[in-house]
Structures are given as C-alpha cells and as structure tokens.
Design a protein around this motif. Structure first.
Motif, mmCIF file in Angstrom:
data_model
loop_
_atom_site.group_PDB
_atom_site.id
_atom_site.type_symbol
_atom_site.label_atom_id
_atom_site.label_comp_id
_atom_site.label_asym_id
_atom_site.label_seq_id
_atom_site.Cartn_x
_atom_site.Cartn_y
_atom_site.Cartn_z
ATOM 1 N N THR A 26 0.837 -1.206 0.000
ATOM 2 C CA THR A 26 0.000 0.000 0.000
ATOM 3 C C THR A 26 0.868 1.249 0.000
ATOM 4 O O THR A 26 0.626 2.195 -0.759
ATOM 5 C CB THR A 26 -0.942 0.009 1.213
ATOM 6 N N LEU A 27 1.877 1.272 0.840
ATOM 7 C CA LEU A 27 2.779 2.421 0.884
ATOM 8 C C LEU A 27 3.562 2.553 -0.417
ATOM 9 O O LEU A 27 3.725 3.660 -0.953
ATOM 10 C CB LEU A 27 3.736 2.299 2.069
ATOM 11 N N ARG A 28 4.042 1.441 -0.954
ATOM 12 C CA ARG A 28 4.804 1.506 -2.201
ATOM 13 C C ARG A 28 3.946 2.035 -3.346
ATOM 14 O O ARG A 28 4.399 2.824 -4.171
ATOM 15 C CB ARG A 28 5.370 0.120 -2.530
ATOM 16 N N ALA A 29 2.683 1.592 -3.397
ATOM 17 C CA ALA A 29 1.779 2.063 -4.445
ATOM 18 C C ALA A 29 1.541 3.561 -4.320
ATOM 19 O O ALA A 29 1.544 4.286 -5.320
ATOM 20 C CB ALA A 29 0.455 1.312 -4.372
ATOM 21 N N ALA A 30 1.342 4.036 -3.103
ATOM 22 C CA ALA A 30 1.090 5.463 -2.896
ATOM 23 C C ALA A 30 2.325 6.287 -3.224
ATOM 24 O O ALA A 30 2.237 7.337 -3.862
ATOM 25 C CB ALA A 30 0.662 5.711 -1.457
ATOM 26 N N ALA A 31 3.487 5.814 -2.799
ATOM 27 C CA ALA A 31 4.718 6.571 -2.993
ATOM 28 C C ALA A 31 5.075 6.714 -4.463
ATOM 29 O O ALA A 31 5.646 7.728 -4.878
ATOM 30 C CB ALA A 31 5.858 5.909 -2.237
ATOM 31 N N THR A 32 4.746 5.718 -5.269
ATOM 32 C CA THR A 32 5.060 5.794 -6.696
ATOM 33 C C THR A 32 4.050 6.634 -7.464
ATOM 34 O O THR A 32 4.300 7.011 -8.609
ATOM 35 C CB THR A 32 5.106 4.396 -7.324
ATOM 36 N N ALA A 33 2.910 6.937 -6.835
ATOM 37 C CA ALA A 33 1.851 7.668 -7.525
ATOM 38 C C ALA A 33 1.917 9.172 -7.309
ATOM 39 O O ALA A 33 1.263 9.927 -8.014
ATOM 40 C CB ALA A 33 0.487 7.162 -7.074
ATOM 41 N N VAL A 34 2.691 9.610 -6.316
ATOM 42 C CA VAL A 34 2.737 11.043 -6.008
ATOM 43 C C VAL A 34 3.963 11.682 -6.636
ATOM 44 O O VAL A 34 4.883 11.009 -7.108
ATOM 45 C CB VAL A 34 2.739 11.287 -4.484
ATOM 46 N N THR A 35 3.978 13.002 -6.628
ATOM 47 C CA THR A 35 5.093 13.761 -7.197
ATOM 48 C C THR A 35 6.382 13.474 -6.448
ATOM 49 O O THR A 35 6.398 13.388 -5.214
ATOM 50 C CB THR A 35 4.783 15.259 -7.134
ATOM 51 N N ALA A 36 7.472 13.355 -7.187
ATOM 52 C CA ALA A 36 8.775 13.123 -6.552
ATOM 53 C C ALA A 36 9.092 14.215 -5.561
ATOM 54 O O ALA A 36 8.843 15.397 -5.806
ATOM 55 C CB ALA A 36 9.850 13.047 -7.631
ATOM 56 N N GLY A 37 9.639 13.827 -4.414
ATOM 57 C CA GLY A 37 10.017 14.794 -3.397
ATOM 58 C C GLY A 37 8.990 15.024 -2.322
ATOM 59 O O GLY A 37 9.261 15.727 -1.351
ATOM 60 N N VAL A 38 7.807 14.431 -2.467
ATOM 61 C CA VAL A 38 6.772 14.567 -1.435
ATOM 62 C C VAL A 38 7.205 13.818 -0.173
ATOM 63 O O VAL A 38 7.658 12.674 -0.242
ATOM 64 C CB VAL A 38 5.413 14.018 -1.937
ATOM 65 N N ALA A 39 7.081 14.462 0.962
ATOM 66 C CA ALA A 39 7.506 13.858 2.215
ATOM 67 C C ALA A 39 6.565 12.734 2.640
ATOM 68 O O ALA A 39 5.355 12.819 2.451
ATOM 69 C CB ALA A 39 7.565 14.919 3.308
ATOM 70 N N VAL A 40 7.144 11.678 3.215
ATOM 71 C CA VAL A 40 6.377 10.540 3.716
ATOM 72 C C VAL A 40 6.776 10.294 5.165
ATOM 73 O O VAL A 40 7.965 10.182 5.480
ATOM 74 C CB VAL A 40 6.640 9.265 2.890
#
Length: 233
Positions: free
Chosen positions: A215-229
C-alpha cells in the motif's frame, strides 16, 4: 494496589493480576489514581518481548502505556499539577497503566478538559500523540493536502481531525466499512486496495502511512517526486 501485568516474556498465558506496592513519584513526576487506561497493540508487543531494545521493564511488569486519572501526589520540581487535578498522559518508564495507581512524567501529562470523558482522555496520548507527531514532521499547513493510508484506525482518525482543524485537506484511504466515519470527519474517502491510486487525480503535499508494505509503495510511486512521507508502519 491491584494491577494487571505479566511475569515473563511470552503469550497471554504469562498475564495475571498483581498485588504490588504503590510507587512514589520521582522528581518531575506525579502519582495518579487511574480512572481509565488505554489499550494498544504496543502492550502485547512489549509482553511478547518484541520491544526489548526500546522499552525497559522489570519483571513482573504492569501492562499499559496511557491513562487518565486524578493526581494523588507530586514529586520534586512539579509546579504545573496539584493534588486533585484531573489529568491524562503517558506512563513513566517502568510503570504501567493497567493499575489502580501509576506514575506519569509531568512533561508527558496534560490537564483533562471537563468536556472530555475519562475513557476518551485515556486513549489520547499514544494514538493522538502519534498523529500529532506525524503531522508536525510533515510540516504541512493550511491549504495543503495530505494522503493518509489506514485512515480508519485510532491514529488515522486522529490525523484526520487534527489536519482538518488546521485547514489541511485530507485524502483518506481505509476499508469500505469506514467510509461514513471518514467522511463525517471531513476527509475525502478512497477504498483500500492497490487500485486506490488510480482514483486520486490531484497532487498531495505529504503522506501519513499507517499500513506499510505494498500500500505504501503504491502510494509513494503515484505522487510527485520529493513529497515527504512519514510512516508509522
């Protein structure tokens, strides 16, 4: 006093009622008569021995990490609390919440508003404290948008409420059964499942993750690069 804890690391069979002395608060600490205690997954993880490196205990140990109650006595250097005050907070190291009395650090304690029940106050230090820390680390503010993964649980629902109170837009991912609850807190709902990213059509300024894994990997690849997690999982 009567308390509930465990005699050794292991499963539920190690738990039993304890008859132990009431502790004295040390410097910067307060002794509280417990009205309610919060229950968290961390409690059984400590009992199972999964937190040996971060949670120091002496066996037998009392379970629990958060309480609400009435101040019975104060240690040296405590000026912000007095005997009889209604408070809530996280238990001090070496002390548990499943007990008639427990010790809190004054720095991890707050006065309980009269409008907040004992039970509700006892659930705030761990879940709402985690939510507050996550938002603080993201450094988002009014007008920003965040994506919350696992938004329907204790920490997630606290994130939603704190974020909305600060004027932050929330895109919340949770199970279908949590939709009404999520929307009542002012968030935009997305059903959990790896295809949720296809439904998100606008950028976000940060991600609070309470799930991890795919779930986290899917979300992280879908957002703009550089967005904080910030991930609790």
């Amino acid at each position: 006093m009567i308390a509930y804890g465990f005699s050794e690391y292991g499963g539920p069979d190690t738990e039993y009622l304890l008859d132990i002395p009431v502790a004295e608060p040390g410097s910067g600490q307060i002794l509280v008569a417990v009205h309610a205690a919060g229950v968290n997954p961390a409690d059984w993880k400590v009992r199972a021995g999964n937190r040996k490196d971060t949670v120091q205990i002496t066996l037998p140990a009392v379970l629990g990490r958060e309480v609400s109650g009435t101040v019975v006595s104060t240690g040296a250097g405590v000026a912000e609390f007095s005997v009889g005050d209604h408070v809530f907070g996280a238990t001090a190291s070496g002390h548990g919440g499943y007990a008639q009395y427990t010790v809190l650090n004054a720095s991890s304690t707050a006065h309980k508003p009269e409008a907040v029940s004992w039970a509700a106050a006892a659930t705030l230090p761990v879940a709402a404290g985690t939510a507050y820390d996550a938002l603080h680390r993201l450094a988002v503010g009014t007008g920003d948008s965040i994506l919350v993964l696992g938004a329907g649980g204790g920490v997630g629902s606290a994130v939603l409420q704190l974020a909305r109170a600060d004027g932050i837009d929330v895109l919340a991912v949770a199970s279908a059964g949590k939709r009404e609850w999520i929307e009542s807190l002012g968030a935009e709902f997305f059903a959990s499942g790896l295809d949720f990213v296809d439904s998100i059509s606008r950028p976000v300024d940060g991600i609070v993750d309470l799930v991890g894994g795919e779930t986290l990997r899917a979300a992280a690849t879908a957002v703009t690069a550089g967005v904080a997690v910030v991930s609790v999982a």
